[in-house]
Design a protein around this motif. Sequence first.
Motif, short mmCIF file in Angstrom:
data_model
loop_
_atom_site.label_atom_id
_atom_site.label_comp_id
_atom_site.label_asym_id
_atom_site.label_seq_id
_atom_site.Cartn_x
_atom_site.Cartn_y
_atom_site.Cartn_z
N ALA A 1 11.35 -12.65 41.27
CA ALA A 1 12.89 -12.27 41.25
C ALA A 1 13.63 -12.82 40.49
O ALA A 1 14.78 -12.08 40.06
N ARG A 2 13.62 -14.07 40.26
CA ARG A 2 14.28 -14.69 39.28
C ARG A 2 14.70 -14.16 37.71
O ARG A 2 15.54 -14.36 37.18
N SER B 1 19.55 -9.12 40.54
CA SER B 1 19.62 -9.48 42.34
C SER B 1 19.44 -8.27 43.03
O SER B 1 19.97 -6.96 42.85
N GLY B 2 18.34 -8.38 43.97
CA GLY B 2 18.12 -7.28 44.92
C GLY B 2 17.20 -6.11 44.38
O GLY B 2 16.82 -5.42 45.14
N ALA B 3 16.46 -6.36 43.13
CA ALA B 3 15.64 -5.69 42.75
C ALA B 3 14.41 -5.78 43.59
O ALA B 3 13.73 -6.52 43.90
N VAL B 4 13.91 -4.36 43.77
CA VAL B 4 12.69 -4.38 44.69
C VAL B 4 11.62 -4.34 43.55
O VAL B 4 10.99 -3.49 43.22
N HIS B 5 11.09 -5.42 43.40
CA HIS B 5 10.04 -5.47 42.32
C HIS B 5 8.69 -5.46 42.65
O HIS B 5 7.64 -5.36 42.05
N SER C 1 16.43 1.09 31.47
CA SER C 1 16.52 -0.22 32.47
C SER C 1 15.37 -0.23 33.33
O SER C 1 14.59 0.73 33.63
N GLY C 2 15.37 -1.32 34.07
CA GLY C 2 14.31 -1.36 35.05
C GLY C 2 14.69 -0.59 36.36
O GLY C 2 13.94 0.07 36.85
N ALA C 3 16.09 -0.49 36.59
CA ALA C 3 16.48 0.20 37.76
C ALA C 3 16.05 1.61 37.33
O ALA C 3 15.77 2.28 38.47
N LEU C 4 16.30 2.22 36.28
CA LEU C 4 15.83 3.68 36.04
C LEU C 4 14.29 3.78 35.98
O LEU C 4 14.07 4.81 36.65
N ALA C 5 13.65 2.93 35.50
CA ALA C 5 12.13 3.17 35.56
C ALA C 5 11.80 2.92 37.08
O ALA C 5 10.53 3.72 37.17
#
Length: 253
Positions: free
Chosen positions: A72-73, A77-81, A147-151
């Motif tokens: 997560a670091r 913040s808040g990314a559902v990884h 981005s990570g959010a888009l992917a």
Amino acid sequence: MPRKDRRHFYPRPDAKAAEGLWLYGLHAVRAALANPRRKVKRAVLTVRAQEEIGAKLLGRIRHEVADGDAVARLLPSGAVHQGVALACEPLTKLGLEDALAPSARRRIALVLDQISDPHNAGAILRSAAAFGVSAVVVQDRHAPPESGALAKSASGALDIVPVVTVVNIARALEQLGELGFWRIALAGDGEAALKDAAGAGDVALVLGSEGSGIRRLVRERCDAAAFLPIEAAMESLNVSNAAAIALYELRRS
């Protein structure tokens, strides 16, 4: 896994900036690792995520086992990884002709006019992958960056469907016409239902933003404007829902 085999990773404060693009989530990372066009650097993942992704895909990359907090670091913040982060380079840019190779199957190009929300764009990419879209065309100034959010929203589709970034959508539609595509603007005030407007050949389907819709100059480059028949009680659909329904209609016609 025995404790002695685990290597716990604790990122430096500047690790995010040093590594560049970080993708996260099991589907997004699996697809990136399976994509020969994607240049990957390293993965940081939990033991559970390591098992989920599998040794075959992880064999192409240096990877480190960490706990969920360490993963997560590395991320916003808040990314559902889901226990995995992948450092990689952005995908190589493609031209329209490169992405739209001749095919025995009907080719569908999806053109996104000013759809800038990464969650909507990601959901559209996911539907594009599900229905075999040949390419998704976006404008460089009015589309969410890779981005990570888009992917994550695309659930792996970012590495499955070719995305073509252009300077001018109207000019791209002219080029699509030259390549033999019938260009359809999806709009509530279209002249015909999509199933009647689509024909049987290659199709470029244009979707506009939920706020302003398809821009005038973009719509003028289309051969037809079509609508999805819905009940009068509901004025419109979310653009990602409309994309999924429209692509289903095109594939069944």
